[in-house]
Design a protein around this motif. Structure first.
Motif, PDB file in Angstrom:
ATOM      1  N   LEU A  92       0.841  -1.200   0.000  1.00 25.46           N
ATOM      2  CA  LEU A  92       0.000   0.000   0.000  1.00 25.46           C
ATOM      3  C   LEU A  92       0.876   1.250   0.000  1.00 25.46           C
ATOM      4  O   LEU A  92       1.856   1.337   0.752  1.00 25.46           O
ATOM      5  CB  LEU A  92      -0.916   0.000   1.225  1.00 25.46           C
ATOM      6  CG  LEU A  92      -1.976   1.102   1.282  1.00 25.46           C
ATOM      7  CD1 LEU A  92      -3.085   0.824   0.273  1.00 25.46           C
ATOM      8  CD2 LEU A  92      -2.560   1.210   2.696  1.00 25.46           C
ATOM      9  N   LEU A  93       0.533   2.226  -0.828  1.00 22.07           N
ATOM     10  CA  LEU A  93       1.306   3.461  -0.939  1.00 22.07           C
ATOM     11  C   LEU A  93       0.641   4.589  -0.152  1.00 22.07           C
ATOM     12  O   LEU A  93      -0.592   4.596   0.007  1.00 22.07           O
ATOM     13  CB  LEU A  93       1.436   3.876  -2.409  1.00 22.07           C
ATOM     14  CG  LEU A  93       2.136   2.888  -3.333  1.00 22.07           C
ATOM     15  CD1 LEU A  93       2.081   3.389  -4.780  1.00 22.07           C
ATOM     16  CD2 LEU A  93       3.577   2.665  -2.890  1.00 22.07           C
ATOM     17  N   PRO A  94       1.420   5.573   0.304  1.00 14.36           N
ATOM     18  CA  PRO A  94       0.813   6.725   0.990  1.00 14.36           C
ATOM     19  C   PRO A  94      -0.231   7.433   0.144  1.00 14.36           C
ATOM     20  O   PRO A  94      -1.241   7.910   0.667  1.00 14.36           O
ATOM     21  CB  PRO A  94       2.022   7.628   1.271  1.00 14.36           C
ATOM     22  CG  PRO A  94       3.185   6.699   1.345  1.00 14.36           C
ATOM     23  CD  PRO A  94       2.897   5.618   0.350  1.00 14.36           C
ATOM     24  N   SER A  95      -0.019   7.500  -1.175  1.00 14.34           N
ATOM     25  CA  SER A  95      -0.979   8.172  -2.050  1.00 14.34           C
ATOM     26  C   SER A  95      -2.308   7.426  -2.113  1.00 14.34           C
ATOM     27  O   SER A  95      -3.345   8.030  -2.431  1.00 14.34           O
ATOM     28  CB  SER A  95      -0.400   8.312  -3.461  1.00 14.34           C
ATOM     29  OG  SER A  95      -0.057   7.050  -4.003  1.00 14.34           O
ATOM     30  N   ASP A  96      -2.305   6.122  -1.825  1.00 15.45           N
ATOM     31  CA  ASP A  96      -3.560   5.379  -1.782  1.00 15.45           C
ATOM     32  C   ASP A  96      -4.432   5.865  -0.627  1.00 15.45           C
ATOM     33  O   ASP A  96      -5.661   5.725  -0.665  1.00 15.45           O
ATOM     34  CB  ASP A  96      -3.300   3.882  -1.618  1.00 15.45           C
ATOM     35  CG  ASP A  96      -2.575   3.271  -2.805  1.00 15.45           C
ATOM     36  OD1 ASP A  96      -2.797   3.764  -3.936  1.00 15.45           O
ATOM     37  OD2 ASP A  96      -1.776   2.341  -2.610  1.00 15.45           O
ATOM     38  N   ILE A  97      -3.807   6.413   0.392  1.00 15.56           N
ATOM     39  CA  ILE A  97      -4.525   6.908   1.564  1.00 15.56           C
ATOM     40  C   ILE A  97      -4.926   8.370   1.388  1.00 15.56           C
ATOM     41  O   ILE A  97      -6.087   8.744   1.566  1.00 15.56           O
ATOM     42  CB  ILE A  97      -3.663   6.740   2.832  1.00 15.56           C
ATOM     43  CG1 ILE A  97      -3.377   5.255   3.090  1.00 15.56           C
ATOM     44  CG2 ILE A  97      -4.350   7.369   4.040  1.00 15.56           C
ATOM     45  CD1 ILE A  97      -2.418   5.015   4.223  1.00 15.56           C
ATOM     46  N   THR A  98      -3.967   9.213   1.029  1.00 17.56           N
ATOM     47  CA  THR A  98      -4.213  10.652   0.973  1.00 17.56           C
ATOM     48  C   THR A  98      -4.820  11.095  -0.349  1.00 17.56           C
ATOM     49  O   THR A  98      -5.566  12.073  -0.410  1.00 17.56           O
ATOM     50  CB  THR A  98      -2.906  11.423   1.196  1.00 17.56           C
ATOM     51  OG1 THR A  98      -1.955  11.048   0.177  1.00 17.56           O
ATOM     52  CG2 THR A  98      -2.321  11.098   2.561  1.00 17.56           C
ATOM     53  N   GLY A  99      -4.489  10.433  -1.452  1.00 19.39           N
ATOM     54  CA  GLY A  99      -4.929  10.852  -2.770  1.00 19.39           C
ATOM     55  C   GLY A  99      -3.734  11.270  -3.612  1.00 19.39           C
ATOM     56  O   GLY A  99      -2.601  11.363  -3.134  1.00 19.39           O
ATOM     57  N   VAL A 100      -3.983  11.548  -4.880  1.00 15.10           N
ATOM     58  CA  VAL A 100      -2.899  11.869  -5.802  1.00 15.10           C
ATOM     59  C   VAL A 100      -3.414  12.824  -6.871  1.00 15.10           C
ATOM     60  O   VAL A 100      -4.597  12.802  -7.240  1.00 15.10           O
ATOM     61  CB  VAL A 100      -2.339  10.574  -6.438  1.00 15.10           C
ATOM     62  CG1 VAL A 100      -3.400   9.903  -7.291  1.00 15.10           C
ATOM     63  CG2 VAL A 100      -1.094  10.847  -7.245  1.00 15.10           C
ATOM     64  N   SER A 101      -2.527  13.682  -7.382  1.00 12.80           N
ATOM     65  CA  SER A 101      -2.868  14.573  -8.487  1.00 12.80           C
ATOM     66  C   SER A 101      -2.579  13.860  -9.806  1.00 12.80           C
ATOM     67  O   SER A 101      -1.466  13.379 -10.030  1.00 12.80           O
ATOM     68  CB  SER A 101      -2.059  15.876  -8.399  1.00 12.80           C
ATOM     69  OG  SER A 101      -2.432  16.614  -7.258  1.00 12.80           O
ATOM     70  N   VAL A 102      -3.586  13.793 -10.671  1.00 15.03           N
ATOM     71  CA  VAL A 102      -3.488  13.086 -11.947  1.00 15.03           C
ATOM     72  C   VAL A 102      -3.683  14.100 -13.078  1.00 15.03           C
ATOM     73  O   VAL A 102      -4.561  14.959 -13.021  1.00 15.03           O
ATOM     74  CB  VAL A 102      -4.535  11.961 -12.044  1.00 15.03           C
ATOM     75  CG1 VAL A 102      -4.435  11.242 -13.384  1.00 15.03           C
ATOM     76  CG2 VAL A 102      -4.357  10.967 -10.902  1.00 15.03           C
ATOM     77  N   TYR A 103      -2.856  13.972 -14.102  1.00 14.69           N
ATOM     78  CA  TYR A 103      -2.953  14.893 -15.243  1.00 14.69           C
ATOM     79  C   TYR A 103      -4.146  14.528 -16.116  1.00 14.69           C
ATOM     80  O   TYR A 103      -4.303  13.385 -16.557  1.00 14.69           O
ATOM     81  CB  TYR A 103      -1.675  14.857 -16.075  1.00 14.69           C
ATOM     82  CG  TYR A 103      -1.631  15.895 -17.172  1.00 14.69           C
ATOM     83  CD1 TYR A 103      -1.426  17.239 -16.867  1.00 14.69           C
ATOM     84  CD2 TYR A 103      -1.802  15.532 -18.503  1.00 14.69           C
ATOM     85  CE1 TYR A 103      -1.387  18.196 -17.872  1.00 14.69           C
ATOM     86  CE2 TYR A 103      -1.773  16.471 -19.514  1.00 14.69           C
ATOM     87  CZ  TYR A 103      -1.561  17.808 -19.188  1.00 14.69           C
ATOM     88  OH  TYR A 103      -1.532  18.760 -20.169  1.00 14.69           O
ATOM     89  N   ASN A 104      -5.013  15.503 -16.348  1.00 10.62           N
ATOM     90  CA  ASN A 104      -6.189  15.325 -17.186  1.00 10.62           C
ATOM     91  C   ASN A 104      -5.869  15.782 -18.606  1.00 10.62           C
ATOM     92  O   ASN A 104      -5.608  16.959 -18.852  1.00 10.62           O
ATOM     93  CB  ASN A 104      -7.364  16.128 -16.617  1.00 10.62           C
ATOM     94  CG  ASN A 104      -8.673  15.820 -17.310  1.00 10.62           C
ATOM     95  OD1 ASN A 104      -8.738  15.777 -18.534  1.00 10.62           O
ATOM     96  ND2 ASN A 104      -9.725  15.625 -16.521  1.00 10.62           N
ATOM     97  N   LYS A 155      -7.379  13.362  -7.178  1.00  7.93           N
ATOM     98  CA  LYS A 155      -8.172  12.165  -6.950  1.00  7.93           C
ATOM     99  C   LYS A 155      -8.092  11.806  -5.467  1.00  7.93           C
ATOM    100  O   LYS A 155      -7.034  11.382  -4.988  1.00  7.93           O
ATOM    101  CB  LYS A 155      -7.663  10.999  -7.802  1.00  7.93           C
ATOM    102  CG  LYS A 155      -7.741  11.221  -9.309  1.00  7.93           C
ATOM    103  CD  LYS A 155      -9.172  11.244  -9.800  1.00  7.93           C
ATOM    104  CE  LYS A 155      -9.217  11.325 -11.312  1.00  7.93           C
ATOM    105  NZ  LYS A 155     -10.615  11.385 -11.821  1.00  7.93           N
ATOM    106  N   PRO A 156      -9.171  12.004  -4.708  1.00 15.98           N
ATOM    107  CA  PRO A 156      -9.115  11.751  -3.258  1.00 15.98           C
ATOM    108  C   PRO A 156      -8.788  10.308  -2.930  1.00 15.98           C
ATOM    109  O   PRO A 156      -9.209   9.383  -3.631  1.00 15.98           O
ATOM    110  CB  PRO A 156     -10.530  12.122  -2.788  1.00 15.98           C
ATOM    111  CG  PRO A 156     -11.093  12.981  -3.863  1.00 15.98           C
ATOM    112  CD  PRO A 156     -10.482  12.484  -5.141  1.00 15.98           C
ATOM    113  N   GLY A 157      -8.041  10.111  -1.849  1.00 17.88           N
ATOM    114  CA  GLY A 157      -7.708   8.773  -1.383  1.00 17.88           C
ATOM    115  C   GLY A 157      -8.725   8.247  -0.395  1.00 17.88           C
ATOM    116  O   GLY A 157      -9.775   8.848  -0.151  1.00 17.88           O
TER     117      GLY A 157
END
Length: 305
Positions: free
Chosen positions: A66-78, A87-89
């Motif tokens: 499990l990655l930290p971004s899976d918990i907090t969320g990540v910015s994805v390029y649209n 993208k909320p975690g």
């Protein structure tokens, strides 16, 4: 809160004390750590608490990958907007169920720190507020179980209370086989309150009166954990505040508008035991942390009520 308790008890048989502690933590705006062996209902309690309240619930299964971004969320390029979107975690919910939290790496565990303390998440320099009420209910297996990582002291200190489910009594286990053997109790559980009501109760708990003598009693207990030779790490100042908040909630659940020394003493073990570390001599003497905290509480004079 009696309806919430009743709803949870329809799923968890014969566990009134752990359920009441979970409700205390909810009203104290805290977070709960459930520690016990597999199969005793830790995740079931966490899910039942979330489902009994009509607010969002998300479950995060902690695993070594499990990655930290899976918990907090990540910015994805649209590609269409030619911009980054967030993208909320899994932490973006009112009740976050962290299942087997100590099976993830310490780096991933620490991703929860900001959200638990400040009710917000910072990703790529942008801060996102979490919706209230917000509560993390984490389960963990004992550290001697295979594939576990010990929770860092800073992580444990964020949890208001730690409780153990324990094995059910014979009658409770028979009732479980009778009522839950062929149906899913969680599937039949209906919400009995909503987020707005819980927020109102949380604000009401903050108004529960705490006499100066009771505050001095509370501080004396916390101070005693720092002075006893049986502990090499005493309770932190944060634990004093958490014990005060939990004592207010405990009094409110009992129908009182004031905190008594009994409220403080009843919660000291659950609130303090996971924040302290036993000394080498205490470990060699096989003194458990719970026994040490009980001894500390008994050693502090109780003020007149």
């Amino acid at each position: 809160m009696g309806r919430v308790r009743g709803a949870i008890e329809s799923v968890i048989e014969g566990k009134r004390q752990p359920i009441d502690t979970a409700l205390v933590v909810l009203l104290a705006e805290g977070h709960l750590l459930l520690e016990d062996v597999p199969g005793v209902g830790k995740t079931m309690l966490a899910k039942a608490l979330g489902k009994s309240i009509a607010c969002s619930v998300r479950r995060i299964q902690f695993t070594p990958d499990l990655l930290p971004s899976d918990i907090t969320g990540v910015s994805v390029y649209n590609q269409e907007r030619r911009d980054f979107e967030f993208k909320p975690g899994g932490v973006f919910a009112n009740i976050v169920v962290g299942d087997e939290i100590n099976r993830a790496s310490p780096k991933t565990q620490s991703a929860l720190l900001e959200s638990m303390e400040e009710r917000q998440v910072s990703v790529d320099g942008v801060t996102y507020e979490l919706e209230l009420p917000f509560m993390v209910v984490a389960t963990q297996n004992p550290i001697e179980m295979e594939g576990t990582y010990p929770l860092p002291e800073a992580q444990r200190d964020r949890f208001t209370a730690r409780i153990q489910m324990g094995y059910p009594t014979k009658n409770a286990e028979l009732d479980m086989l009778e009522h839950h053997g062929s149906v899913d109790p969680l599937g039949q559980l209906k919400p009995v309150t909503d987020a707005g009501t819980i927020l109102g109760l949380i604000q009401a708990v903050k108004q529960v009166y705490v006499a100066p003598a009771v505050k001095e009693y509370l501080v004396a207990i916390v101070t005693a954990t720092r002075e006893t030779p049986d502990l090499r790490l005493g309770a932190s100042p944060r634990s004093s505040l958490q014990l005060l908040r939990a004592s207010r909630a405990h009094a409110a659940l009992a129908g009182r508008d004031y905190v008594s020394p009994d409220d403080v003493a009843a919660l000291a073990g659950s609130v303090l035991s996971h924040r302290v570390l036993p000394s080498t001599d205490a470990q060699l003497a096989r003194h458990s942390v719970s026994d040490i905290i009980d001894t500390v509480v008994r050693s502090v004079p109780v003020p007149d009520k």
